[in-house]
Scaffold this active site. Sequence first.
Site, mmCIF file in Angstrom:
data_model
loop_
_atom_site.group_PDB
_atom_site.id
_atom_site.type_symbol
_atom_site.label_atom_id
_atom_site.label_comp_id
_atom_site.label_asym_id
_atom_site.label_seq_id
_atom_site.Cartn_x
_atom_site.Cartn_y
_atom_site.Cartn_z
ATOM 1 C CG ASP A 1 0.388 -4.228 2.020
ATOM 2 O OD1 ASP A 1 0.537 -5.096 2.893
ATOM 3 O OD2 ASP A 1 1.104 -3.210 1.925
ATOM 4 C CD GLU B 1 0.747 -1.502 8.054
ATOM 5 O OE1 GLU B 1 0.424 -0.764 9.010
ATOM 6 O OE2 GLU B 1 1.144 -1.063 6.956
ATOM 7 C CG ASP C 1 -0.391 -0.078 2.511
ATOM 8 O OD1 ASP C 1 0.852 -0.126 2.593
ATOM 9 O OD2 ASP C 1 -1.149 -0.085 3.504
ATOM 10 C CB SER C 2 4.558 1.786 -0.383
ATOM 11 O OG SER C 2 4.719 0.621 -1.158
ATOM 12 C CD GLU D 1 7.885 -0.172 7.118
ATOM 13 O OE1 GLU D 1 6.920 -0.914 6.852
ATOM 14 O OE2 GLU D 1 8.046 0.955 6.616
ATOM 15 C CE LYS E 1 3.431 -6.003 3.511
ATOM 16 N NZ LYS E 1 2.963 -4.838 4.269
HETATM 17 O O1 KIV Z 1 3.562 -1.083 1.394
HETATM 18 C C1 KIV Z 1 4.748 -1.431 1.350
HETATM 19 O O2 KIV Z 1 5.483 -1.168 0.396
HETATM 20 C C2 KIV Z 1 5.279 -2.173 2.492
HETATM 21 C C3 KIV Z 1 6.770 -2.278 2.606
HETATM 22 C C4 KIV Z 1 7.342 -0.987 3.070
HETATM 23 C C5 KIV Z 1 7.180 -3.409 3.454
HETATM 24 O O3 KIV Z 1 4.546 -2.626 3.304
#
Ligand code: KIV
Length: 257
Positions: free
Chosen positions: A84, A114, A45-46, A181, A112
């Site tokens: 994510d 958090e 989600d970056s 992280e 994934k």
């Molecule tokens: O969203 C993302 O790119 C991430 C990484 C920073 C691990 O979760």
Amino acid sequence: MITAEHLKTRKVANGKAPVSALTAYDYPTARLLDEAGVDVLLVGDSLGMVVLGYPDTTHVTLDQMLHHISAVARGSQKALILGDLPINTYNSPVQAVETAQALVAAGAHAVKLEGGRDKEAEIRAIIDAGIPMIGHLGMLPQSVKEEGGYKKKGKTEEQSAALIDAAQCLEDAGCCGIILESVIPKVAKKITEAISIPTIGIGCGRTSCDGEVAVITDLIGSYPWFVPPFAMPRADVATDIKRAAEEYIRFVGKKLS
Ligand code: KIV
């Protein structure tokens, strides 16, 4: 083809090669990274920050994630595609499973989210539904507003113990790996030694994890406005793009004048 089951065995202490993971958000990048041989393509989600121009990841929606996961899936043949779960899409076990199923339908091989013990029920529900999971501990970008910024984790004994406990919880729940992280290297190493699934670090030092994940724009230098201190740039794409555009503008100017 890298499967979640294969990934689960990649402990450096057992003589296995470290896991290489990069983020990807579109077809051409996914195809290039897959051809280069990266193990994991994380559609993180970056996306919200480095592609969509939001200030942080809390603006990302499920529809946006699905759109980009499907593009990455079209570009990839061998890498494990990790999707994510965006913020507010896993507030209960039922919602978490529905979200994870949508990510898989879009092309993710594993998902994934958090959190640690606080998200155990959601994580177990996803794994029970047959979807491979990778955990995410340490600095959690979706909590940036509550935390008041991006802070290093594991600095106190209490934080360190809570992180090790959370990692053990994720391993017991059946995760295939854990992204760590911005955990201080000493504590990241302790976590890596405490569990039998691989840790994949970002901002955790060079040798404390079983693998490394990087945001692709940090690696190729295509997002120069914010570069985290732990970035490892290997190219300067922003400069190349600007140079190419300036040359093109000059060319068009000459041609039409
Ligand atoms: O969203 C993302 O790119 C991430 C990484 C920073 C691990 O979760």
